[in-house]
Scaffold this active site. Sequence first.
Site, PDB file in Angstrom:
ATOM      1  N   ARG A 109      11.679  68.188   2.750  1.00 38.54           N
ATOM      2  CA  ARG A 109      11.223  66.835   3.130  1.00 38.54           C
ATOM      3  C   ARG A 109      10.641  66.798   4.544  1.00 38.54           C
ATOM      4  O   ARG A 109      10.855  65.846   5.293  1.00 38.54           O
ATOM      5  CB  ARG A 109      12.364  65.807   3.045  1.00 38.54           C
ATOM      6  CG  ARG A 109      12.968  65.642   1.693  1.00 38.54           C
ATOM      7  CD  ARG A 109      11.969  65.150   0.637  1.00 38.54           C
ATOM      8  NE  ARG A 109      12.591  65.238  -0.655  1.00 38.54           N
ATOM      9  CZ  ARG A 109      12.530  66.326  -1.433  1.00 38.54           C
ATOM     10  NH1 ARG A 109      11.825  67.382  -1.078  1.00 38.54           N
ATOM     11  NH2 ARG A 109      13.120  66.354  -2.599  1.00 38.54           N
ATOM     12  N   SER A 152      15.639  58.049  -1.973  1.00 35.84           N
ATOM     13  CA  SER A 152      16.769  58.502  -1.145  1.00 35.84           C
ATOM     14  C   SER A 152      16.559  58.037   0.287  1.00 35.84           C
ATOM     15  O   SER A 152      15.528  58.342   0.887  1.00 35.84           O
ATOM     16  CB  SER A 152      16.867  60.022  -1.188  1.00 35.84           C
ATOM     17  OG  SER A 152      17.215  60.426  -2.487  1.00 35.84           O
ATOM     18  N   GLU A 169      15.567  59.704   5.755  1.00 31.18           N
ATOM     19  CA  GLU A 169      14.355  60.282   5.154  1.00 31.18           C
ATOM     20  C   GLU A 169      13.240  59.229   5.203  1.00 31.18           C
ATOM     21  O   GLU A 169      12.067  59.540   5.354  1.00 31.18           O
ATOM     22  CB  GLU A 169      14.646  60.679   3.697  1.00 31.18           C
ATOM     23  CG  GLU A 169      13.442  61.301   3.001  1.00 31.18           C
ATOM     24  CD  GLU A 169      13.743  61.739   1.572  1.00 31.18           C
ATOM     25  OE1 GLU A 169      14.886  62.157   1.289  1.00 31.18           O
ATOM     26  OE2 GLU A 169      12.822  61.651   0.735  1.00 31.18           O
TER      27      GLU A 169
END
Length: 327
Positions: free
Chosen positions: A171, A222, A313
Amino acid sequence: MYTDQRKDNQPLELSRDIPLAPFTSFKIGGPARFLTKARTLEQLKQALSFAKAEGIPFLIVGGGSNLLVSDRGFDGIAIRLQMKGIKVQGNRVEAQAGVDLMALVEHAAHWGLAGIERLAGIPGLFGGAVRGNAGAYGSCIGDVIERVHALRADTLELVTLARDACQFQYRNSRFKKDHGLVVVAASLLLEPGAPQEILSRAEATVRKRQARQLQCDLSAGSFFMNPVVRDPELIQRFETEQGTHCRDGRIPAGWLIDRARLRSLSVGAAMVSPRHANYLINTGNASAQEMVRLAELVKDEVRASLGVQLEEEVSCVGFIPAGPLPS
Ligand SMILES: Cc1cc2nc3c(=O)[nH]c(=O)nc-3n(C[C@H](O)[C@H](O)[C@H](O)COP(=O)(O)OP(=O)(O)OC[C@H]3O[C@@H](n4cnc5c(N)ncnc54)[C@H](O)[C@@H]3O)c2cc1C
């Protein structure tokens, strides 16, 4: 360069004080001082030049599926990327940043090109996926990138970076670390295969995601990244309980949030999803303030009970960065 047929020389169209909430999957966020669309590279350059000339920040908005905008909004120019050119040559697919990721998966399948079908169902645009190295079920976009074309916001220089220079990690990428680099296009190297089989795999992935019943909630997916955990006891607890090995030393943030007994915790209309503890959801009219307070509570509790520091995130925009505490 692309099959983008629109003229490059249309003037920049600016709107003022436009709420950003409708452009995000959270449906949260105050107004942008200016909002514009970039349908071409030239329009993107114009928007970035405008930001520079006015001395205001810019915000690239893709699909808005990983974005939490503050209630006060964004005091700058928000640029919605809508460059949608796409072309194929042999095993290589080249797409502009504004192409919908799911559409790209479907195009690739149609052309008999495999390698991105496990990304099917991830919301958002191709550029956002490249910037965050989006992934699911063990594969991520960075695995198949050949090179990325990016625009340097300050000089408007177009740079081409080979995959190794993009620093793809879990990520993360060079484009996430350097806000001044805007992804405008990228090429993927894919594997030939039977179109129907590739499409079936993409559809199976979408069904798998739909079975989790998470797509209909207002969320940004998420909220936290899966952290690297160094505590061997915690790792063993996770592996024994889940009957699986943790990948690259990372434990799912959702499992940690669950262990801290935070499922369904709410602040106002912001809530830890009862279905997936790493999804923070807007159950109605949540404000950004409520979402941020919920995220802080989750971080505090996970740190206090398990000794693990979670990190967002989701991109949080328009918030005042925390300064040093007054002495
Ligand atoms: C229901 C749901 C499920 C999800 N599941 C997953 C999943 O399985 N895996 C996963 O990885 N993600 C998942 N996500 C998160 C999200 O879909 C991805 O992060 C997606 O790639 C974000 O793309 P976007 O175009 O929506 O980016 P945006 O939300 O528009 O932008 C995110 C950030 O990237 C910046 N940005 C966007 N485009 C560019 C560009 N071209 N150049 C430079 N910066 C840019 C923005 O300024 C912002 O800071 C999920 C989200 C939702 C809502």
